[in-house]
Write a protein that holds these residues in place. Structure first.
Motif, short mmCIF file in Angstrom:
data_model
loop_
_atom_site.label_atom_id
_atom_site.label_comp_id
_atom_site.label_asym_id
_atom_site.label_seq_id
_atom_site.Cartn_x
_atom_site.Cartn_y
_atom_site.Cartn_z
N MET A 18 -10.91 6.95 0.70
CA MET A 18 -9.94 5.87 0.51
C MET A 18 -10.61 4.51 0.59
O MET A 18 -10.35 3.62 -0.23
N GLY A 19 -11.48 4.33 1.58
CA GLY A 19 -12.18 3.05 1.70
C GLY A 19 -13.10 2.79 0.53
O GLY A 19 -13.17 1.66 0.01
N LEU A 20 -13.82 3.84 0.09
CA LEU A 20 -14.72 3.70 -1.05
C LEU A 20 -13.94 3.34 -2.31
O LEU A 20 -14.33 2.45 -3.07
N TYR A 21 -12.81 4.03 -2.51
CA TYR A 21 -11.98 3.75 -3.69
C TYR A 21 -11.43 2.32 -3.63
O TYR A 21 -11.41 1.61 -4.65
N THR A 22 -11.01 1.89 -2.47
CA THR A 22 -10.44 0.55 -2.32
C THR A 22 -11.48 -0.52 -2.62
O THR A 22 -11.19 -1.51 -3.31
N GLN A 25 -12.19 -0.50 -6.30
CA GLN A 25 -11.06 -1.11 -7.00
C GLN A 25 -11.09 -2.63 -6.86
O GLN A 25 -10.84 -3.36 -7.83
N ARG A 26 -11.41 -3.11 -5.66
CA ARG A 26 -11.49 -4.55 -5.46
C ARG A 26 -12.54 -5.18 -6.36
O ARG A 26 -12.31 -6.22 -6.99
N GLU A 27 -13.72 -4.54 -6.43
CA GLU A 27 -14.80 -5.09 -7.23
C GLU A 27 -14.49 -5.03 -8.72
O GLU A 27 -14.94 -5.89 -9.49
N THR A 28 -13.72 -4.04 -9.14
CA THR A 28 -13.34 -3.94 -10.55
C THR A 28 -12.25 -4.95 -10.91
O THR A 28 -12.34 -5.67 -11.91
N LEU A 29 -11.22 -5.04 -10.06
CA LEU A 29 -10.14 -5.98 -10.32
C LEU A 29 -10.62 -7.42 -10.24
O LEU A 29 -10.05 -8.31 -10.87
N SER A 92 -22.83 -12.06 -7.38
CA SER A 92 -21.87 -13.13 -7.13
C SER A 92 -20.85 -12.73 -6.08
O SER A 92 -20.45 -13.54 -5.24
N SER A 93 -20.42 -11.47 -6.10
CA SER A 93 -19.45 -11.00 -5.12
C SER A 93 -20.01 -11.11 -3.70
O SER A 93 -19.33 -11.59 -2.79
N MET A 94 -21.27 -10.71 -3.53
CA MET A 94 -21.87 -10.75 -2.20
C MET A 94 -22.15 -12.18 -1.76
O MET A 94 -21.85 -12.56 -0.61
#
Length: 267
Positions: A18-22, A25-29, A92-94
């Motif tokens: 669940m954490g990995l998926y979340t 998903q955050r990085e994709t969205l 950029s995210s990091m």
């Protein structure tokens, strides 16, 4: 109180799906929310590169490796766009999370270093694959270029997203400021992308430069995608897969170690 059995399972490597998926998903969205910058803009940039080279030297340039120059050029531009954007997505995210001080939101949840690594890579790979799909549709419509070996082409796009996504995460962890990140992009990523057979066949290079180019993993990404798209290449695509897989593993392992030790992430 958490069940001791759950703690034991966690300690012995149970995956927090669940954490990995979340996180994935955050990085994709995150990049889909600004798709005009992250998907449409790279398509326009790739089109401009192709147009400029076609107008400037395309008509007078002889065939390269038995195919028209424009057809030879197209896969290189596609892979160059993919790897630059995969790198930008994770780095950029990091960096933004570190500069804004909300990196703790990623580090505090019950995610292992490997799960954090895979979550970030998922976003980089997703962005790379989406950009490759959009550009390939444009090439099919405008240039009538259809993938000759679709599975091989897809494999190299995924490898490109994974390799440069891992390198981007490494750079994002290492850099503490945007100017440091810009230096890494300008002096490492851009030369790797441009000096790797994007616009030319490495067989045309002098022997020394030819050998140096074969040490660049990005060369194998571009060459492998070229084989998948138009069926010609400077080297074996199977060798390219092996080199790129190994390079991805090495950079991923170093990045995992940085996440595990909290290097430049924890005060």
């Amino acid at each position: 109180m958490q069940n001791p059995a759950d703690q034991t399972a966690r300690r012995f490597g149970a995956v927090n799906w669940m954490g990995l998926y979340t996180l994935a998903q955050r990085e994709t969205l995150r990049f889909l929310a600004v798709w005009t910058q992250t998907v449409l803009a790279p398509l326009v940039t790739a089109g401009l590169f192709l147009l400029i080279f076609t107008i400037a030297i395309g008509p007078s340039r002889p065939d390269v490796m038995g195919v028209p120059f424009v057809m030879f050029l197209a896969p290189g531009i596609m892979m160059m766009t993919v790897i630059q954007n995969a790198f930008a997505n994770t780095s950029s995210s990091m960096v933004i999370a570190k500069v804004q001080g909300n990196i703790v939101d990623t580090l505090m949840p019950p995610l292992s270093p490997l799960e954090i690594l895979l979550g970030y890579l998922a976003g980089g790979i997703a962005r790379g694959v989406m950009i490759a799909l959009v550009i390939s549709i444009a090439f099919l419509v405008l240039l009538s270029i259809a993938p000759q070996h679709p599975l091989i082409a897809l494999t190299f796009v995924v490898l490109g997203g994974a390799l440069m996504g891992a390198l981007g995460l490494f750079a994002g962890i290492f850099a503490n400021k945007f100017d440091q990140m810009a230096a890494i992009t300008n002096f490492i990523v851009t030369p790797l992308a441009f000096l790797s057979g994007t616009f030319y066949s490495v067989e045309a290079l002098p022997p020394v430069l030819n050998r140096l180019t074969h040490l660049n993993p990005v060369f194998y990404l571009i060459d492998g995608l070229r084989y998948g798209m138009i069926g010609v290449s400077d080297s074996s695509p199977w060798l390219g897969m092996a080199v790129c897989t190994f390079a991805t593993f090495v950079i991923g392992a170093i990045t995992w170690l940085m996440l595990r030790t909290g290097y430049r992430l924890k005060a």
